[in-house]
Design an enzyme around this catalytic site. Sequence first.
Site, PDB file in Angstrom:
ATOM      1  N   TYR A 142      42.888  -0.045  42.649  1.00 36.16           N
ATOM      2  CA  TYR A 142      42.533  -1.331  42.038  1.00 36.16           C
ATOM      3  C   TYR A 142      41.203  -1.187  41.333  1.00 36.16           C
ATOM      4  CZ  TYR A 142      41.340  -6.308  41.607  1.00 36.16           C
ATOM      5  OH  TYR A 142      40.982  -7.554  41.125  1.00 36.16           O
ATOM      6  N   ASP A 237      35.255   4.896  40.245  1.00 35.49           N
ATOM      7  CA  ASP A 237      35.067   3.491  40.574  1.00 35.49           C
ATOM      8  C   ASP A 237      34.562   3.445  42.015  1.00 35.49           C
ATOM      9  OD1 ASP A 237      35.157   0.854  41.237  1.00 35.49           O
ATOM     10  OD2 ASP A 237      37.186   0.487  40.482  1.00 35.49           O
ATOM     11  N   LYS A 265      30.091  -5.098  44.759  1.00 34.64           N
ATOM     12  CA  LYS A 265      30.013  -5.278  46.215  1.00 34.64           C
ATOM     13  C   LYS A 265      28.632  -4.937  46.801  1.00 34.64           C
ATOM     14  CE  LYS A 265      34.942  -5.460  46.512  1.00 34.64           C
ATOM     15  NZ  LYS A 265      36.003  -4.733  45.854  1.00 34.64           N
TER      16      LYS A 265
HETATM   17  C1  LIG Z   1      36.631  -5.080  44.418  1.00 35.59           C
HETATM   18  C2  LIG Z   1      36.907  -3.985  43.504  1.00 35.59           C
HETATM   19  C3  LIG Z   1      36.805  -4.131  42.103  1.00 35.59           C
HETATM   20  C4  LIG Z   1      36.590  -5.466  41.458  1.00 35.59           C
HETATM   21  O1  LIG Z   1      35.364  -6.034  41.775  1.00 35.59           O
HETATM   22  P1  LIG Z   1      35.178  -7.619  41.634  1.00 35.59           P
HETATM   23  O2  LIG Z   1      33.725  -7.807  41.922  1.00 35.59           O
HETATM   24  O3  LIG Z   1      36.087  -8.235  42.628  1.00 35.59           O
HETATM   25  O4  LIG Z   1      35.527  -7.974  40.241  1.00 35.59           O
HETATM   26  C5  LIG Z   1      36.941  -3.019  41.310  1.00 35.59           C
HETATM   27  N1  LIG Z   1      37.164  -1.809  41.846  1.00 35.59           N
HETATM   28  C6  LIG Z   1      37.270  -1.620  43.169  1.00 35.59           C
HETATM   29  C7  LIG Z   1      37.481  -0.237  43.707  1.00 35.59           C
HETATM   30  C8  LIG Z   1      37.177  -2.702  44.040  1.00 35.59           C
HETATM   31  O5  LIG Z   1      37.336  -2.509  45.354  1.00 35.59           O
END
Ligand SMILES: *Cc1c(COP(=O)(O)O)cnc(C)c1O
Length: 426
Positions: A142, A237, A265
């Site tokens: 994701y 990511d 995060k």
């Molecule tokens: C949570 C998440 C996102 C998206 O971040 P948001 O702040 O919710 O937009 C992107 N990549 C990874 C790996 C994530 O866990």
Amino acid sequence: MTKSEALFKEAVTYIPGGVNSPVRAFGSIGSTPRFIKKADMVLIWDEDDQEYIDFIGSWGPMILGHNHPAVFDAVVDYAKRGLSYGAATKIEVEMAKLVCSMVPSIEMVRMVNSGTEAVMSAIRTARGYTRRDKIIKFTGCYHGHSDGLLVKAGSGVMTAGVPDSLGVPAGCTQDTLSAEYNNLDSVRMHFQRCPEEIAAVIVEPVAANMGTVLPEDGFLQGLRELCTKYGALLIFDEVITGFRLQADGAQGYFGVTPDLTTYGKIIGAGMPVGAYGGRREIMEVVSPCGGVYQAGTLSGNPVAMAAGIAQLSILKSHPDYYVKLNQKADRFFESIKEMLKERGLPYQVNHIASLGSIFFTDQKVRDYDSAKTSDTKAYADYCNYMIQHGIYLAPAQFEAMFISMAHLPDQLCHTLDLMQAYFERK
Ligand SMILES: *Cc1c(COP(=O)(O)O)cnc(C)c1O
């Protein structure tokens, strides 16, 4: 009816599905959300005054626990100076320097407001830098909800991306190629097919959005080699793994250097913050330095920066905290494994550092297809039991458990006891 149930009834009238992000819904465990009113350290309380030990931690940001005094004080201090100016501030320079000092692959960094924005912008940057359009992403990873990334598996690895969501025009995903996690051949095939068209490979270095799935030996290194060979950028990511596996994240942990990295995060300590960064020559294509446009009215917001800096500074100056955290989490997840084994339950426990998942399947989980063999009904039953007994777990099989530096041994033991009680009834 509990207060949470009453609130949910009201919420669904005014908010789609009653929640502002789908992962907060309890639909996949056949229940309704607990409405949380406060948190402290690793405890959270719902509107009915039920107390929970929190294993979500806002999906990662709360690695120090809720309400860490340093973070709290920084936010209050900065809030007194006005909430936003839409102008350059000293604290943004401090944040950028701090991130660059913690992560060697990052020489320049741009702050944004969410992980979604960070990834979307990193991809635009990679495309602008390489002057290529296609990207490779992995099924089950994701990367936020931007159009081009809402693609899971096509029927075969060679198929062009098919959107995962209504409202995403097929044109937005035609340059998104899907590959299989832990399968370098599925990546190599794309490169061989269009060697000069792929701008970037984006990957969660530890996949944490199909449950926790670890990269197998050589997988990340293999991606690095393929990207270098074909002139594509490697994007890690690290929205979840950044500042979590250790201070320099998954890239430090595995010793593989990406070209660009995205954060979210933990970097905001609970405030809405994201960031993307990398080598100077790449980041210099970003506006107003270069021709890749990217902007944000509230980006680098001073109160949010204050929170993030307070948290990151603690993490930077205490490598020992990570050692303790990872040992504590390791023992916890290994105890679960042991417990399941003793009872002859064939479930899988995947874990690394302070992230882990129990998959209700007898198959080894190493990619999306194997994760999908999990019995989500069995997870729902387990999860409802745990939540009813005061353990706040993700209300979905395909999420991680997050252990924080604030979890006490007693709280982890208590959690194991409840798991034991649950699995004993099976
Ligand atoms: C949570 C998440 C996102 C998206 O971040 P948001 O702040 O919710 O937009 C992107 N990549 C990874 C790996 C994530 O866990």
